[in-house]
Design a protein around this motif. Structure first.
Motif, PDB file in Angstrom:
ATOM      1  N   THR A  42      38.912  46.213  36.608  1.00 53.52           N
ATOM      2  CA  THR A  42      38.641  45.060  37.475  1.00 53.52           C
ATOM      3  C   THR A  42      39.620  43.934  37.179  1.00 53.52           C
ATOM      4  O   THR A  42      40.122  43.278  38.100  1.00 53.52           O
ATOM      5  N   LEU A  43      39.922  43.711  35.910  1.00 50.96           N
ATOM      6  CA  LEU A  43      40.901  42.687  35.554  1.00 50.96           C
ATOM      7  C   LEU A  43      42.242  42.989  36.200  1.00 50.96           C
ATOM      8  O   LEU A  43      42.873  42.097  36.791  1.00 50.96           O
ATOM      9  N   ALA A  44      42.696  44.246  36.126  1.00 57.85           N
ATOM     10  CA  ALA A  44      43.964  44.632  36.756  1.00 57.85           C
ATOM     11  C   ALA A  44      43.906  44.414  38.260  1.00 57.85           C
ATOM     12  O   ALA A  44      44.842  43.885  38.866  1.00 57.85           O
ATOM     13  N   ASN A  45      42.795  44.816  38.880  1.00 59.43           N
ATOM     14  CA  ASN A  45      42.661  44.696  40.330  1.00 59.43           C
ATOM     15  C   ASN A  45      42.665  43.230  40.776  1.00 59.43           C
ATOM     16  O   ASN A  45      43.256  42.890  41.810  1.00 59.43           O
ATOM     17  N   VAL A  46      41.992  42.380  40.032  1.00 62.64           N
ATOM     18  CA  VAL A  46      41.930  40.965  40.394  1.00 62.64           C
ATOM     19  C   VAL A  46      43.305  40.319  40.255  1.00 62.64           C
ATOM     20  O   VAL A  46      43.731  39.532  41.113  1.00 62.64           O
TER      21      VAL A  46
END
Length: 249
Positions: A42-46
């Motif tokens: 999720t961190l990468a996607n955000v």
């Protein structure tokens, strides 16, 4: 280069990131580790701008607000994301895909396009440095590629696009040892004083081959501890539970 403060991300009713703080200077490789479900992807996607999250907090690249940009605008400002599961694109040649991406970046910088013939020479130079089979260029994007070939193709994309910041989301996932060594060697070859990398993984084995400058442990949606490369040895010996329990419990 990358500066993240009090970053939260919610999907539906679920808070996935809960106040992430992370600063990555130019020239450094930072590793984000953590148990499954910690929020690493999720961190990468955000950071990359994927839809589907309600996001608060700040994230800047070279002082520019990333959260106010589209994924395409983030990309041409120098952000690159290597996917955990690279998709296949049947019918789209790898050479055409890579040249189109490169020329889109060049157009955004006001630079002339690279002609097809010149691109082939450039691509082969990068592939030789990364020990990648030139036959990749004649295949459709990731179609019929093994897991290792897909990840090496991502490293080739990164090499050609020369991003300021590369976020590698579990690039080591599902790789056998030989493929892991090839991907790790590619990452090491692309380390420069001008480029920063965030390597997301939950496998310490990658870090036997890629030495990070800093290691961060993500759990329950936030960074619970950070340290130098020696933190990897602690995780390998004791797992995440002692670190996560002392910080979250």
């Amino acid at each position: 280069m990358l500066s993240i403060h009090d970053l939260t991300a919610t999907a539906g009713e679920t808070r996935i990131l809960d106040g992430v703080d992370l600063d990555v200077p130019a020239g450094e490789v930072h590793v984000v580790m953590g148990p499954n479900g910690a929020g690493k992807s999720t961190l990468a996607n955000v950071i990359a701008g994927r839809d589907g999250y309600e996001v608060t907090g700040t994230a800047t690249l070279d002082g520019v607000d990333l959260l106010g940009l589209t994924p395409e605008e983030r990309a041409v400002r120098g952000l690159f994301l290597a996917f955990q599961y690279p998709v296949e694109i049947p019918g789209v040649g790898n050479a055409a895909f890579l040249r189109t991406a490169l020329n889109a970046h060049r157009a955004a910088r006001g630079e002339p396009e690279v002609a097809a013939v010149d691109f082939l020479g450039l691509a082969r130079e990068h592939m030789a440095r990364l020990d990648i089979d030139p036959a990749f260029l004649s295949r459709a994007v990731n179609e019929g590629f093994s897991g290792g070939e897909k990840k090496r193709n991502e490293i080739l994309q990164m090499s050609l696009l020369e991003p300021r910041l590369a976020v590698l989301d579990e690039t080591d996932s599902g790789l056998d040892l030989d493929a892991l060594r090839i991907v790790a060697a590619g990452i090491e070859r692309l380390r420069t004083p001008e480029r920063a990398m965030v390597v997301i993984t939950h496998y310490p084995r990658l870090l036997d081959l890629v030495r990070p400058d800093r290691v961060h442990v993500l759990a329950a949606g936030r960074i619970v501890t950070s340290g130098g490369p020696e933190l990897v040895a602690t995780i390998e010996a004791e797992g995440f539970a002692p670190l996560v329990g002392s910080a979250v419990g």
